[in-house]
Design a protein around this motif. Structure first.
Motif, PDB file in Angstrom:
ATOM      1  N   VAL A 238      -9.456  -9.812 -10.359  1.00  0.00           N
ATOM      2  CA  VAL A 238      -9.706  -8.591 -11.158  1.00  0.00           C
ATOM      3  C   VAL A 238      -8.038  -8.332 -11.608  1.00  0.00           C
ATOM      4  O   VAL A 238      -8.101  -7.707 -12.649  1.00  0.00           O
ATOM      5  CB  VAL A 238     -10.000  -7.690 -10.414  1.00  0.00           C
ATOM      6  CG1 VAL A 238     -10.224  -6.337 -11.111  1.00  0.00           C
ATOM      7  CG2 VAL A 238     -11.786  -8.159 -10.258  1.00  0.00           C
ATOM      8  N   THR A 239      -7.017  -8.462 -10.884  1.00  0.00           N
ATOM      9  CA  THR A 239      -5.930  -7.952 -11.049  1.00  0.00           C
ATOM     10  C   THR A 239      -4.896  -9.155 -10.902  1.00  0.00           C
ATOM     11  O   THR A 239      -4.824  -9.979 -10.147  1.00  0.00           O
ATOM     12  CB  THR A 239      -5.468  -7.077  -9.879  1.00  0.00           C
ATOM     13  OG1 THR A 239      -6.342  -6.003  -9.939  1.00  0.00           O
ATOM     14  CG2 THR A 239      -3.903  -6.481 -10.307  1.00  0.00           C
ATOM     15  N   ALA A 240      -3.858  -9.302 -12.032  1.00  0.00           N
ATOM     16  CA  ALA A 240      -2.944 -10.465 -11.842  1.00  0.00           C
ATOM     17  C   ALA A 240      -1.597  -9.776 -11.086  1.00  0.00           C
ATOM     18  O   ALA A 240      -1.473  -8.861 -10.963  1.00  0.00           O
ATOM     19  CB  ALA A 240      -2.359 -10.772 -13.445  1.00  0.00           C
TER      20      ALA A 240
ATOM     21  N   SER B 100      -7.765  -3.484  -0.578  1.00  0.00           N
ATOM     22  CA  SER B 100      -8.344  -3.452  -1.912  1.00  0.00           C
ATOM     23  C   SER B 100      -7.534  -4.488  -2.959  1.00  0.00           C
ATOM     24  O   SER B 100      -7.926  -5.184  -3.916  1.00  0.00           O
ATOM     25  CB  SER B 100      -8.170  -1.948  -2.618  1.00  0.00           C
ATOM     26  OG  SER B 100      -8.596  -2.071  -3.908  1.00  0.00           O
ATOM     27  N   ARG B 101      -6.113  -4.396  -2.796  1.00  0.00           N
ATOM     28  CA  ARG B 101      -5.297  -5.086  -3.737  1.00  0.00           C
ATOM     29  C   ARG B 101      -5.636  -6.650  -3.571  1.00  0.00           C
ATOM     30  O   ARG B 101      -5.778  -7.433  -4.490  1.00  0.00           O
ATOM     31  CB  ARG B 101      -3.852  -4.814  -3.526  1.00  0.00           C
ATOM     32  CG  ARG B 101      -2.952  -5.550  -4.073  1.00  0.00           C
ATOM     33  CD  ARG B 101      -2.630  -5.139  -5.632  1.00  0.00           C
ATOM     34  NE  ARG B 101      -2.091  -3.772  -5.810  1.00  0.00           N
ATOM     35  CZ  ARG B 101      -0.963  -3.527  -5.676  1.00  0.00           C
ATOM     36  NH1 ARG B 101       0.290  -4.329  -5.357  1.00  0.00           N
ATOM     37  NH2 ARG B 101      -0.656  -1.990  -5.593  1.00  0.00           N
TER      38      ARG B 101
ATOM     39  N   GLN C 272      -8.251  -9.851   4.471  1.00  0.00           N
ATOM     40  CA  GLN C 272      -7.477  -9.187   3.372  1.00  0.00           C
ATOM     41  C   GLN C 272      -6.624  -7.971   3.760  1.00  0.00           C
ATOM     42  O   GLN C 272      -5.454  -7.638   3.337  1.00  0.00           O
ATOM     43  CB  GLN C 272      -8.261  -8.756   2.265  1.00  0.00           C
ATOM     44  CG  GLN C 272      -9.076 -10.064   1.722  1.00  0.00           C
ATOM     45  CD  GLN C 272     -10.155  -9.728   0.777  1.00  0.00           C
ATOM     46  OE1 GLN C 272     -10.758  -8.575   0.876  1.00  0.00           O
ATOM     47  NE2 GLN C 272     -10.561 -10.461  -0.109  1.00  0.00           N
ATOM     48  N   ARG C 273      -7.237  -7.321   4.683  1.00  0.00           N
ATOM     49  CA  ARG C 273      -6.616  -5.911   5.126  1.00  0.00           C
ATOM     50  C   ARG C 273      -5.369  -6.194   5.849  1.00  0.00           C
ATOM     51  O   ARG C 273      -4.409  -5.265   5.884  1.00  0.00           O
ATOM     52  CB  ARG C 273      -7.582  -5.218   6.113  1.00  0.00           C
ATOM     53  CG  ARG C 273      -7.122  -3.822   6.704  1.00  0.00           C
ATOM     54  CD  ARG C 273      -8.383  -3.254   7.526  1.00  0.00           C
ATOM     55  NE  ARG C 273      -9.452  -2.737   6.868  1.00  0.00           N
ATOM     56  CZ  ARG C 273      -9.884  -1.699   6.238  1.00  0.00           C
ATOM     57  NH1 ARG C 273      -8.853  -0.699   6.585  1.00  0.00           N
ATOM     58  NH2 ARG C 273     -10.868  -1.742   5.640  1.00  0.00           N
ATOM     59  N   ALA C 274      -5.329  -7.269   6.677  1.00  0.00           N
ATOM     60  CA  ALA C 274      -3.949  -7.605   7.522  1.00  0.00           C
ATOM     61  C   ALA C 274      -2.882  -7.826   6.460  1.00  0.00           C
ATOM     62  O   ALA C 274      -1.720  -7.464   6.643  1.00  0.00           O
ATOM     63  CB  ALA C 274      -4.333  -8.405   8.583  1.00  0.00           C
ATOM     64  N   LEU C 275      -3.361  -8.789   5.527  1.00  0.00           N
ATOM     65  CA  LEU C 275      -2.510  -9.408   4.498  1.00  0.00           C
ATOM     66  C   LEU C 275      -1.755  -8.013   3.877  1.00  0.00           C
ATOM     67  O   LEU C 275      -0.552  -8.014   3.620  1.00  0.00           O
ATOM     68  CB  LEU C 275      -2.922 -10.285   3.583  1.00  0.00           C
ATOM     69  CG  LEU C 275      -2.078 -10.875   2.549  1.00  0.00           C
ATOM     70  CD1 LEU C 275      -0.696 -11.330   3.295  1.00  0.00           C
ATOM     71  CD2 LEU C 275      -2.846 -11.953   1.907  1.00  0.00           C
ATOM     72  N   GLY C 276      -2.539  -7.253   3.465  1.00  0.00           N
ATOM     73  CA  GLY C 276      -2.126  -6.051   2.449  1.00  0.00           C
ATOM     74  C   GLY C 276      -1.512  -5.136   3.343  1.00  0.00           C
ATOM     75  O   GLY C 276      -0.244  -4.613   2.799  1.00  0.00           O
ATOM     76  N   ASP C 277      -1.754  -5.075   4.490  1.00  0.00           N
ATOM     77  CA  ASP C 277      -0.829  -4.152   5.599  1.00  0.00           C
ATOM     78  C   ASP C 277       0.478  -4.987   5.643  1.00  0.00           C
ATOM     79  O   ASP C 277       1.585  -4.292   5.822  1.00  0.00           O
ATOM     80  CB  ASP C 277      -1.415  -4.101   6.789  1.00  0.00           C
ATOM     81  CG  ASP C 277      -0.911  -2.950   7.748  1.00  0.00           C
ATOM     82  OD1 ASP C 277      -0.343  -1.814   7.400  1.00  0.00           O
ATOM     83  OD2 ASP C 277      -0.813  -3.133   8.793  1.00  0.00           O
TER      84      ASP C 277
END
Length: 110
Positions: free
Chosen positions: A50-52, A41-42, A25-30
């Motif tokens: 939680v978030t759309a 987090s996103r 998740q961290r790598a994708l967000g980066d």
């Protein structure tokens, strides 16, 4: 069987596509340009419904994960796999495959 919401379908496909690419998740967000902490987090919030996701981020995720947007929204695993297979096919072969799929007789249940 309960029909999944569009958000739940997206979350399941996002996890699947991210794992197929071997990304955390961290790598994708980066890679999305959100930074490692905020990005992690996103992505976590998307995957846990939680978030759309907005259209711009949906497109960005699809590009980074190298899948069509339609894959991330497919209603069934079979449909997702078909979309992915069709997208990886040479463009000149796609029309014939689509034509065969559209003219195929549905299987009889019995």
């Amino acid at each position: 069987m309960t029909k999944l919401t569009a958000r739940a379908l997206f979350a399941a496909r996002l996890v699947q596509a991210r794992e197929l690419r071997g990304l955390s998740q961290r790598a994708l967000g980066d890679l999305m340009g959100l930074g490692k902490d905020k990005g992690s987090s996103r992505i976590n919030r998307y995957e846990h419904q939680v978030t759309a996701v907005g259209f711009d981020n949906l497109q960005k995720l699809a590009e980074i994960l190298e899948v069509p947007v339609a894959y991330l929204l497919a209603e069934t695993p079979a449909m997702a796999n078909a979309i992915l297979a069709l997208s990886r096919m040479p463009e000149d072969k796609r029309p014939e495959v689509v034509k065969r799929l559209l003219t195929a007789q549905p299987a009889k249940s019995g």
